[in-house]
Design an enzyme around this catalytic site. Structure first.
Site, mmCIF file in Angstrom:
data_model
loop_
_atom_site.group_PDB
_atom_site.id
_atom_site.type_symbol
_atom_site.label_atom_id
_atom_site.label_comp_id
_atom_site.label_asym_id
_atom_site.label_seq_id
_atom_site.Cartn_x
_atom_site.Cartn_y
_atom_site.Cartn_z
ATOM 1 N N LYS A 226 42.234 -67.380 35.390
ATOM 2 C CA LYS A 226 43.464 -68.320 35.044
ATOM 3 C C LYS A 226 44.517 -67.421 34.614
ATOM 4 O O LYS A 226 44.261 -66.047 34.411
ATOM 5 C CB LYS A 226 42.899 -69.252 34.017
ATOM 6 C CG LYS A 226 42.281 -70.354 34.563
ATOM 7 C CD LYS A 226 42.017 -71.511 33.737
ATOM 8 C CE LYS A 226 41.227 -72.514 34.661
ATOM 9 N NZ LYS A 226 40.909 -73.929 33.666
ATOM 10 N N ARG A 260 32.375 -72.226 33.531
ATOM 11 C CA ARG A 260 32.696 -72.283 34.659
ATOM 12 C C ARG A 260 33.383 -71.264 35.270
ATOM 13 O O ARG A 260 34.537 -70.743 34.926
ATOM 14 C CB ARG A 260 33.689 -73.790 34.946
ATOM 15 C CG ARG A 260 33.972 -74.125 36.185
ATOM 16 C CD ARG A 260 35.212 -75.236 36.203
ATOM 17 N NE ARG A 260 35.460 -75.761 37.405
ATOM 18 C CZ ARG A 260 36.487 -75.342 38.061
ATOM 19 N NH1 ARG A 260 37.263 -74.391 37.462
ATOM 20 N NH2 ARG A 260 36.991 -75.794 39.211
HETATM 21 C C1 YH5 Z 1 38.464 -76.104 33.695
HETATM 22 O O1 YH5 Z 1 38.919 -75.528 32.937
HETATM 23 N N1 YH5 Z 1 39.541 -75.902 35.760
HETATM 24 S S1 YH5 Z 1 40.576 -75.966 38.371
HETATM 25 C C2 YH5 Z 1 44.361 -71.491 38.217
HETATM 26 C C3 YH5 Z 1 43.765 -70.203 38.440
HETATM 27 C C4 YH5 Z 1 42.358 -69.883 38.527
HETATM 28 C C5 YH5 Z 1 41.493 -71.000 38.428
HETATM 29 C C6 YH5 Z 1 46.054 -69.162 38.341
HETATM 30 N N2 YH5 Z 1 38.624 -77.523 37.083
HETATM 31 C C7 YH5 Z 1 38.645 -76.420 35.126
HETATM 32 O O2 YH5 Z 1 40.029 -73.280 37.860
HETATM 33 N N3 YH5 Z 1 37.319 -78.506 35.200
HETATM 34 C C8 YH5 Z 1 39.347 -76.290 37.072
HETATM 35 O O3 YH5 Z 1 44.798 -68.979 38.786
HETATM 36 C C9 YH5 Z 1 38.033 -77.420 35.779
HETATM 37 N N4 YH5 Z 1 37.596 -77.049 33.219
HETATM 38 C C10 YH5 Z 1 36.997 -78.060 33.932
HETATM 39 N N5 YH5 Z 1 35.780 -78.884 33.398
HETATM 40 C C11 YH5 Z 1 41.618 -74.765 37.932
HETATM 41 C C12 YH5 Z 1 41.147 -73.209 37.984
HETATM 42 C C13 YH5 Z 1 42.055 -72.360 38.398
HETATM 43 C C14 YH5 Z 1 43.411 -72.596 37.933
#
Ligand code: YH5
Length: 284
Positions: A226, A260
């Site tokens: 993230k 996750r």
């Molecule tokens: C979460 O925290 N996150 S989708 C931006 C990124 C990298 C990854 C800038 N679904 C979560 O993974 N479900 C997502 O780089 C989720 N908890 C739960 N329960 C976002 C994501 C991501 C966004």
């Protein structure tokens, strides 16, 4: 300590890994890797799942709607056509628990029929009909906190006390779930790192994670790759593995039980070391 996920069960006496499977064309971090053109390739999906299971994932989180900041929303039909065949294909070949990342009542119902074991809703069942669909599914639900909506949530998020407000929100959603017939034993809570939060908010939430854990529900965290890592260290997406593993480990040490991640093997190594320390037991 055991979470019942439909016909399967999940032992939460140690942290478990949820591997991310993006059934979307525009995911931030590995967008479209499972597609040829606009078409999701089930053979590539199963290859990716096989790898994550071999590396130690106990849950595969299937997402058909991108929730990254600024993402365009997809229709329910589009989401159903991406998610349902993937859930069925995974369940027919692997014993892993399939979680479905959705906010839609229709997708919750169809996923439960297709063999999903967990509902992961970044909108905490606030959409029309979602509470009822989740209750009827009998599946556990992860309730996540988000301030605002994906399109605009990173524009100047503000809190009086982020941890207190996240806990108040999640407690209110727990009450709504219980009133709708979803018992506490079926709930998982998630502070929603990066969902309407600044770097300072994310750091405070991680520092104070034990306050959320002390509510007594299993806690899920998503920190993998993230943008807080970019803000802290200036790393590009492909450079975020070490920081992601550290964040996963720190969250697990503070009591998170579902982690996750994109990078299952490296996270599994870290969590095995943590478990060995906490159990005072050596891996065989
Ligand atoms: C979460 O925290 N996150 S989708 C931006 C990124 C990298 C990854 C800038 N679904 C979560 O993974 N479900 C997502 O780089 C989720 N908890 C739960 N329960 C976002 C994501 C991501 C966004």
């Amino acid at each position: 300590m055991i979470l019942t996920c439909g016909q399967q069960s999940l032992d939460l006496s140690r942290p478990v890994i949820m591997g991310i499977l993006n059934a979307t064309t525009d995911s931030f971090s590995d967008g479209g890797r499972l597609f040829r053109g606009n078409q999701l390739q089930l053979d590539l999906v199963l290859e990716r799942v096989e790898t994550m299971v071999r590396e130690g994932a106990e849950i595969i989180d299937v997402g058909g709607e991108s929730t990254r900041p600024g993402a365009v929303s997809v229709s329910v039909e589009e989401e159903l056509s991406r998610v349902v065949p993937v859930v069925e294909a995974i369940r027919s070949r692997f014993d892993v628990i399939v979680s479905v990342d959705t906010s839609s009542a229709e997708v919750i119902r169809a996923s439960a029929l297709a063999g999903a074991g967990l509902i992961n809703d970044v909108r905490a069942l606030q959409r029309e009909g979602a509470l009822q669909a989740a209750a009827a599914s009998g599946l556990p639900v992860c309730l996540m906190h988000m301030q605002g909506e994906p399109g605009t949530m990173q524009k100047n998020p503000q809190y009086r006390d982020v941890t207190a407000e996240v806990i108040e929100f999640l407690q209110e959603r727990v009450d709504r779930c219980e009133a709708a017939g979803i018992p506490a034993e079926r709930l998982v809570l998630d502070p929603g790192f990066g969902f309407g939060k600044t770097l300072e908010h994310n750091l405070q939430l991680l520092r104070e994670l034990p306050k959320l854990v002390s509510l007594g529900f299993p806690v899920l965290v998503g920190l993998s790759r993230k943008s807080m890592i970019a803000k802290l260290l200036g790393r590009e997406l492909h450079e975020r593995l070490p920081a992601s593993v550290v964040l996963a480990t720190l969250a697990a040490q503070r009591g998170a039980r579902l982690i996750r991640v994109h990078d299952v093997a490296a996270t599994h190594d870290a969590l095995q070391i943590l478990s060995a320390i906490e159990d005072n037991a050596r891996p065989e």
